[in-house]
Structures are given as structure tokens and as C-alpha cells.
Scaffold this motif. Structure first.
Motif, short mmCIF file in Angstrom:
data_model
loop_
_atom_site.label_atom_id
_atom_site.label_comp_id
_atom_site.label_asym_id
_atom_site.label_seq_id
_atom_site.Cartn_x
_atom_site.Cartn_y
_atom_site.Cartn_z
N UNK A 1 0.83 -1.20 0.00
CA UNK A 1 0.00 0.00 0.00
C UNK A 1 0.87 1.25 0.00
N UNK A 2 1.88 1.27 0.88
CA UNK A 2 2.77 2.43 0.97
C UNK A 2 3.51 2.64 -0.35
N UNK A 3 3.97 1.53 -0.96
CA UNK A 3 4.68 1.63 -2.22
C UNK A 3 3.77 2.18 -3.31
N UNK A 4 2.51 1.77 -3.28
CA UNK A 4 1.56 2.21 -4.31
C UNK A 4 1.30 3.70 -4.20
N UNK A 5 1.08 4.19 -3.00
CA UNK A 5 0.71 5.60 -2.85
C UNK A 5 1.91 6.52 -2.94
N UNK A 6 3.12 5.97 -2.89
CA UNK A 6 4.32 6.80 -2.99
C UNK A 6 5.12 6.46 -4.25
N UNK A 7 4.45 5.84 -5.23
CA UNK A 7 5.16 5.34 -6.41
C UNK A 7 5.80 6.44 -7.24
N UNK A 8 5.32 7.66 -7.09
CA UNK A 8 5.89 8.76 -7.85
C UNK A 8 6.91 9.56 -7.04
N UNK A 9 7.12 9.16 -5.82
CA UNK A 9 8.03 9.90 -4.97
C UNK A 9 9.48 9.46 -5.17
N UNK A 10 10.42 10.11 -4.50
CA UNK A 10 11.84 9.76 -4.64
C UNK A 10 12.13 8.39 -4.02
N UNK A 11 13.16 7.73 -4.53
CA UNK A 11 13.58 6.46 -3.96
C UNK A 11 14.25 6.73 -2.62
N UNK A 12 13.90 5.94 -1.62
CA UNK A 12 14.46 6.13 -0.28
C UNK A 12 14.85 4.78 0.30
N UNK A 13 15.38 4.80 1.51
CA UNK A 13 15.77 3.57 2.19
C UNK A 13 17.18 3.16 1.83
N UNK A 14 17.49 1.89 2.02
CA UNK A 14 18.81 1.35 1.74
C UNK A 14 18.72 0.28 0.65
N UNK A 15 19.57 0.39 -0.34
CA UNK A 15 19.62 -0.55 -1.46
C UNK A 15 20.95 -1.30 -1.41
N UNK A 16 20.90 -2.59 -1.08
CA UNK A 16 22.12 -3.39 -0.93
C UNK A 16 22.27 -4.30 -2.14
N UNK A 17 23.41 -4.19 -2.82
CA UNK A 17 23.64 -5.06 -3.97
C UNK A 17 25.07 -5.54 -3.99
N UNK A 18 25.26 -6.66 -4.67
CA UNK A 18 26.59 -7.26 -4.83
C UNK A 18 26.85 -7.43 -6.32
N UNK A 19 28.05 -7.05 -6.78
CA UNK A 19 28.40 -7.17 -8.19
C UNK A 19 29.67 -8.01 -8.32
N UNK A 20 29.94 -8.57 -9.51
CA UNK A 20 31.16 -9.35 -9.70
C UNK A 20 32.40 -8.49 -9.47
N UNK A 21 33.40 -9.08 -8.84
CA UNK A 21 34.54 -8.29 -8.39
C UNK A 21 35.51 -7.90 -9.49
N UNK A 22 35.58 -8.65 -10.58
CA UNK A 22 36.57 -8.34 -11.60
C UNK A 22 36.01 -7.39 -12.65
N UNK A 23 35.46 -7.92 -13.71
CA UNK A 23 34.97 -7.09 -14.81
C UNK A 23 33.73 -6.30 -14.41
N UNK A 24 33.03 -6.79 -13.38
CA UNK A 24 31.81 -6.11 -12.95
C UNK A 24 32.07 -4.68 -12.52
#
Length: 295
Positions: free
Chosen positions: A80-103
């Protein structure tokens, strides 16, 4: 009776992680605060939710019932929160892992540009060569290079981009071994393979019907690096499967030769892996769209 949703969310994280410390990392808060929140929730409900010792913890029967309902409630609330704020700025924490060499080389500018576009979003990017467990390691998104079909798992995956691969060898090695015309001959020839591929994963080719064909190779030189593999091929240590664009300069210079077979080596692909969900978070969806567009 009213329940503090913040306490309920902390309890759900502990139940999912089965560890206070792991839950604390996923929530970006001290472990002591997590423990204090669980005690406060138990006091509010006047019942014990978690049995814990110095070594392990487990949910009580009341805790199991609460967790099952809390998981549904929090999921619906987040939607519900995501739906009503879908046009707002991205917030929170985004954790990702990428390949260590060519990535890192491939994605450095893309990640920096994405961060600049979303200043309210905290981005935590780790580099790892080997794939990690998305859930256990508190990762939102894992980007990894893969050849062939992904094994079935409880995760979702999305193909981002593929690069054509070829079998290459040095002219000095071909002078000794001759030029193979059948992929089965590779099992009798020196080959350069990756450490991860040797864990029960032979070389994978694709036939004319688009079916995978596996060949068990003979490898005395095993490296988890395309850079190291290319250097070894140039030294005449063996045959290797490499991305075509990485070898064009050496092929044009006459240092390497591309070996043709009736079957084509499986492409090397950049794949996005994330936990199974009915809908992606806005952070993941926006990043994948941005990444696909840039690549």
C-alpha cells in the motif's frame, strides 16, 4: 490491543533471520536495540515469543502464530505504501553485490550515475567473485556472470545482457595439438577453466536445436578470472572459452585463433538475482530498468 508496527517489523526480521545479530544487520540497527524491542513486544502482548539461549533461538508457538500473520500484514502494508508513494523519490537502503573483476569496470559509472539521480537512497555495493546467498547475506540484488542455464532455486532472476563466447588457443599450442574439429576432442586437450566451473560444471555448448551440450575438460590451470585466463591462453597453456570482444585484439594481431565447432559455446551473461516476491521493490525495479537501458 494496539501493537507497535515498528516492534512487529523487528520481530519479523528476527524470525526470518533466526538470529538477533543478522536481523540487526538487515535493519541497520544495534543488536541491543533489537533485543530490547523483542522484550518490549513480549511485554505488550504479555506472552513469550522467542525462546533464546546463548547459542540459538526458536519461536514459541505464540511466536510462530504471530510471525505468520505479521508477515502477511507487513507485506500488505508495504504494498500500500509503495503504491501511494510510487511517484516519490527512492528512499531507504539498497544493498547489492556485483562481480569483483569485470563487474566493477562495467558498472562503476552506471552505479555512480544512479546514485546521483537518487540522492535520498542509501546504496551499499559489495564486490564478490562467487555468488552469495541473497537472503542470508541481507542482499537486495545480486548481479553475477553466468554461463548456461541457472539452476532452479527459490530466487527470481532476470537476464540483463549476454556476450558471445568463443573457444580460443594460441598459434604455438595449435602447432603442437592440431586444430580440433569436434568439441569431444577438448576432453583430451589442455584447457583453462574456472575454479567455480570445476565444481561439477563442465564446459557448456549450445547445439543447432538450442540444447545444451556438456563437455568434461582436462584442466591443470584453473582461475576465476577472464584476465588470468586470457594471459594463460596467450602463453600457450591451453584452450579457453572467453567473451569474443575480449579476444578480438589478440586475434587480429595473430596471437590467438578462434576455433569453430558445430556447437557454439554458451554465452556469458550478466544475470540479476533477487529473492522471490510477487512484486519487486521500487529500488530494485528502478535500478534494473536503469541498468538495462545503459547496457
Amino acid at each position: 490491543m494496539s501493537i507497535d508496527l515498528n516492534l512487529l517489523r523487528i520481530f519479523s526480521a528476527v524470525a526470518e533471520q533466526a538470529q538477533f545479530a543478522s536481523a540487526a544487520r538487515s535493519l541497520s540497527m544495534p543488536t541491543s536495540n533489537v533485543s530490547r524491542a523483542i522484550k518490549q513486544l513480549e511485554q505488550q502482548l504479555n506472552c513469550r515469543l522467542i525462546d533464546r539461549t546463548t547459542r540459538k533461538m526458536r519461536l514459541t508457538e505464540q511466536g510462530k502464530i504471530l510471525y505468520q500473520q505479521a508477515k502477511k500484514t507487513l507485506y500488505e502494508l508495504d504494498n500500500v505504501v509503495e503504491h501511494i508513494t510510487s511517484d516519490g523519490p527512492l528512499t531507504g537502503t539498497f544493498r547489492l553485490t556485483i562481480p569483483s573483476e569485470y563487474g566493477s569496470e562495467l558498472l562503476a559509472d552506471i552505479l555512480a550515475d544512479f546514485a546521483a539521480l537518487h540522492p535520498n537512497l542509501t546504496i551499499q555495493c559489495d564486490t564478490q567473485l562467487m555468488p552469495r546467498n541473497v537472503i542470508e547475506d541481507d542482499i537486495d540484488l545480486l548481479l553475477t556472470f553466468h554461463r548456461g542455464q541457472l539452476a532452479d532455486s527459490s530466487y527470481h532472476s532476470r537476464l540483463i545482457k549476454s556476450w558471445r563466447s568463443i573457444v580460443v588457443a594460441s598459434e604455438s599450442l595449435l602447432a603442437k595439438t592440431g586444430i580440433p574439429t569436434d568439441i569431444e576432442q577438448l576432453s583430451q586437450l589442455p584447457c583453462i577453466s574456472s575454479l567455480s566451473a570445476l565444481e561439477g560444471q563442465p564446459w557448456i555448448f549450445i547445439d543447432k536445436e538450442q540444447n545444451p551440450v556438456k563437455v568434461t575438460i582436462n584442466s591443470c590451470y584453473r582461475v576465476n578470472s577472464a584476465i588470468l585466463a586470457k594471459a594463460a591462453v596467450l602463453k600457450g597453456l591451453g584452450f579457453a572459452i572467453l567473451a569474443e570482444h575480449c579476444c578480438l585484439d589478440a586475434i587480429k594481431a595473430g596471437k590467438l585463433r578462434a576455433i569453430s565447432f558445430p556447437q557454439q559455446p554458451a554465452s556469458i551473461s550478466l544475470v540479476a538475482i533477487y529473492a522471490s516476491r510477487r512484486s519487486l521493490s521500487r529500488n530494485i525495479e528502478h535500478f534494473l530498468a536503469f541498468l538495462t537501458q545503459r547496457l
